[in-house]
Scaffold this motif. Structure first.
Motif, PDB file in Angstrom:
ATOM      1  N   SER A 398       0.833  -1.202   0.000  1.00  0.00           N
ATOM      2  CA  SER A 398       0.000   0.000   0.000  1.00  0.00           C
ATOM      3  C   SER A 398       0.866   1.249   0.000  1.00  0.00           C
ATOM      4  CB  SER A 398      -0.903   0.005   1.245  1.00  0.00           C
ATOM      5  OG  SER A 398      -1.546   1.258   1.400  1.00  0.00           O
ATOM      6  N   ALA A 421     -15.289   0.123  -0.662  1.00  0.00           N
ATOM      7  CA  ALA A 421     -13.995  -0.448  -0.298  1.00  0.00           C
ATOM      8  C   ALA A 421     -13.726  -1.713  -1.112  1.00  0.00           C
ATOM      9  CB  ALA A 421     -13.969  -0.774   1.192  1.00  0.00           C
ATOM     10  N   CYS A 422     -12.477  -1.850  -1.531  1.00  0.00           N
ATOM     11  CA  CYS A 422     -11.977  -3.029  -2.259  1.00  0.00           C
ATOM     12  C   CYS A 422     -12.475  -3.112  -3.701  1.00  0.00           C
ATOM     13  CB  CYS A 422     -12.287  -4.325  -1.515  1.00  0.00           C
ATOM     14  SG  CYS A 422     -11.538  -4.397   0.132  1.00  0.00           S
ATOM     15  N   GLU A 423     -13.193  -2.091  -4.174  1.00  0.00           N
ATOM     16  CA  GLU A 423     -13.585  -2.052  -5.576  1.00  0.00           C
ATOM     17  C   GLU A 423     -12.558  -1.224  -6.348  1.00  0.00           C
ATOM     18  OE1 GLU A 423     -18.334  -2.563  -5.875  1.00  0.00           O
ATOM     19  OE2 GLU A 423     -17.668  -0.544  -5.322  1.00  0.00           O
ATOM     20  N   MET A 461      -7.489   0.942  -5.437  1.00  0.00           N
ATOM     21  CA  MET A 461      -8.635   0.730  -4.555  1.00  0.00           C
ATOM     22  C   MET A 461      -8.261   1.142  -3.137  1.00  0.00           C
ATOM     23  SD  MET A 461      -8.728  -3.380  -3.874  1.00  0.00           S
ATOM     24  CE  MET A 461      -7.464  -4.181  -2.849  1.00  0.00           C
ATOM     25  N   ASP A 463      -8.693  -0.274   0.570  1.00  0.00           N
ATOM     26  CA  ASP A 463      -9.082  -1.529   1.204  1.00  0.00           C
ATOM     27  C   ASP A 463     -10.065  -1.281   2.342  1.00  0.00           C
ATOM     28  OD1 ASP A 463      -7.656  -0.844   3.520  1.00  0.00           O
ATOM     29  OD2 ASP A 463      -5.985  -2.195   3.108  1.00  0.00           O
ATOM     30  N   GLU A 464     -10.423  -2.336   3.072  1.00  0.00           N
ATOM     31  CA  GLU A 464     -11.468  -2.230   4.082  1.00  0.00           C
ATOM     32  C   GLU A 464     -11.095  -1.309   5.231  1.00  0.00           C
ATOM     33  OE1 GLU A 464      -8.639  -5.479   4.937  1.00  0.00           O
ATOM     34  OE2 GLU A 464      -9.914  -4.983   3.212  1.00  0.00           O
TER      35      GLU A 464
END
Length: 583
Positions: A398, A421-423, A461, A463-464
């Motif tokens: 990241s 998130a994560c898309e 993206m 992330d969560e």
């Protein structure tokens, strides 16, 4: 020590992020030194820092808090904060009275890093004129374009760049001041000119008030559509970027005291090892040093052995460059025998850092030398996301979380819908650090800034837990050792050769430089063009770092995709397979 030993669990990361949010809220709340407020700029409501210098001139005066301390260091030259400001005020008078430079006029700088470069930038912006830092690796055609496009009234040059502008300078109405002329020069020498003038007084400076929204700089960036575009930024844009880094540093140190870089034995000192015409060099390294009252040590050119010597002799606390540089430091023969006790940060920006490099940093550098990585663009004044320490060890793929508190990041799909998130989609950045626009190019500005959001062209993206992961670039560029190379510009230059029918330029992974440019070329049937001949041909047209490392010649048409465009991804894959390079 390894990355594994420094990883945080998902729960620890979540807990720390909650604590950071609480700390940040207090740090920017009413009465706080870094309090934020909402202002309307060009019809947009944006958060900005409330109690920061209103212009770059006020920023420079912060250095007077440590006026006698060493600020600029270059080879045998050393200037204190007070001496640097004094010279800048003298040069500002010369620009105003001798050359007629006024508010909003453009003044270019094209030279290698030096104290003169820094002082010239200060002088230009003290007057409210617009500094135009030009890529010192450019060749004559690129320099001519930059000077013409910016309509600069004056340019500061060193001898190497003077030779490049000589063929065309008489056709432009541009005056010249020289840095370190090698022989008798027809143009004024920087220090002689500055020292012949009295410093501008505060009353004289106040005659031309410089407001936060006044234009401060035009920095040229290599894009995907050919000629460079001038990124126009205001005083507020730049100052909010500088104080964003200060904000992140302070709240992170409250959460994790091991990141503190303050040590009475080793005062703040940074090794400047990237060009000042980059936002990393000019903003994160040079201008931020006024806030931290930090010594700014410049190198003649990058050399890992020389860098290690300077770290030890100048007691450097922050090593900050493109990822390649840290890797080369660790490979240098004298690394293990160099005294690195002063180091508190091994930071980078401008390009991704491979996870294996991070592992090596955490094994080989002292525990106190915390690794960090930043993501930003010229158009955002280097602001976007940032990561360091145990967060970085836990998320090595990241580039960090969006930088608070005046910047927002979102991911959008092809039609502009915000993704969850994560898309995966395009990375967009909004905030007070985003450029005013592209100089003299409203069409290009409208293409990338929509409802205040700057569309970066990068694909990624969140992330969560909100960490930004960059996956690809929509823009057709190669990042070679931190330098952006517009593939289209290189393709145009190659196509100027009379024996070239068509060409596709692309980047392939490189362990040292991150990426290296390659070119697949269709030649005319009778051609016997060699790589050496084409490189020589290009050397007079584009900067050396843009010339492809490898050329692949063929006599049949390059492969196409269904739309008829050249199948660049297919060519890139084929080249990587032939070289045994992994994606």
């Amino acid at each position: 020590m390894t990355i594994q030993a420094n990883k945080l669990s998902e729960q620890q990361i979540s807990d720390d992020l909650s604590k950071l949010k609480t700390i940040a809220a207090a740090h920017m709340g009413p009465g706080a030194a870094l309090e934020t407020e909402t202002v309307t700029i060009d019809g947009l409501e944006l958060n900005v820092f409330a109690h920061v210098p209103t212009n770059l001139g006020a920023l420079y005066k912060l250095g007077l808090e440590a006026g006698d301390e060493t600020f600029l260091v270059y080879q045998q030259e050393r200037f204190s904060f007070a001496e640097s400001l004094d010279l800048a005020l003298r040069m500002a008078r010369a620009l105003k009275e001798k050359y007629g430079i006024q508010l909003g006029d453009r003044v270019a700088i094209c030279a290698r890093n030096s104290p003169e470069w820094c002082i010239a930038y200060m002088a230009i912006t003290l007057l409210g004129a617009i500094a135009v830092p030009m890529n010192s690796w450019w060749k004559s055609p690129e320099l001519k374009y930059g000077l013409s496009d910016s309509d600069s009234k004056l340019i500061f040059l060193d001898p190497a760049r003077l030779d490049l502008v000589k063929p065309f300078i008489d056709s432009l109405d541009v005056q010249i001041v020289m840095f370190k002329p090698e022989a008798e020069s027809a143009f004024p020498e920087f220090y002689e000119l500055a020292r012949s003038m009295k410093p501008l007084s505060q009353a004289e400076l106040d005659e031309t008030e410089v407001f936060p929204e006044d234009k401060a700089s035009i920095m040229y960036t290599s894009g995907s559509t050919g000629m460079p575009k001038g990124v126009l930024s205001t005083h507020r844009n730049i100052i909010n970027a500088l104080y964003t880094w200060k904000f992140v540093k302070e709240i992170t140190e409250i959460l994790r005291p091991e990141l503190l870089d303050e040590n009475p034995e080793f005062p703040p000192a940074l090794l400047a090892n990237v060009p000042l015409f980059h936002v990393t060099g000019s903003h994160a390294q040079f201008l931020a040093s006024f806030i931290y009252l930090r010594k700014f040590v410049m190198m003649y050119k990058w050399d890992a052995e020389v860098a290690l010597k300077l770290i030890e002799e100048e007691r450097i606390s922050v090593f900050h460059g493109v990822p390649t540089m840290a890797w080369e430091l660790m490979q240098a023969p004298s690394f293990d025998t160099t005294d690195l006790r002063s180091l508190r940060g091994v930071q980078s920006g401008g390009a991704p850092r491979p996870p294996e490099h991070l592992n090596m940093i955490m094994q080989k550098f002292p525990d106190a030398a915390i690794p960090g990585l930043g993501y930003g663009l010229t158009e955002t004044n280097a602001i976007g996301a940032i990561i360091s320490g145990k967060f970085y060890a836990s998320r090595p793929n990241s580039t960090g979380r969006p930088t608070p508190p005046v910047t927002s990041v979102q991911i959008v799909d092809d039609v502009g819908n915000t993704l969850e998130a994560c898309e995966v989609g395009e990375i967009c950045i909004k905030g007070a650090t985003v450029m005013k626009g592209y100089w003299n190019n409203p069409e290009a500005t409208a293409e990338v800034i929509k409802d205040g959001w700057f569309h970066t062209g990068d694909i990624g993206m969140l992330d969560e837990l909100g960490f930004l992961i960059i996956l690809d670039r929509a823009k057709d560029i190669v990042i070679r050792g931190g330098e952006n190379i517009g593939c289209a510009e290189v393709e145009y230059a190659i196509c100027e050769h009379p024996e070239v029918s068509e060409v596709s330029v692309y980047g392939i992974p490189d362990e040292r430089l991150g990426e290296m440019p390659c070119a697949s070329i269709m030649l005319q049937q009778e051609s016997a063009l060699s790589s050496e001949e084409l490189s020589t041909f290009l050397s007079a047209r584009i900067a050396a770092f843009k010339i492809p490392e490898k050329f692949y010649f063929q006599y049949e048409q390059l492969p196409r995709i269904a739309t008829g465009k050249i199948a660049k991804k297919e060519l890139r894959k084929k080249t990587m397979e032939s070289l045994g390079v992994d994606a």
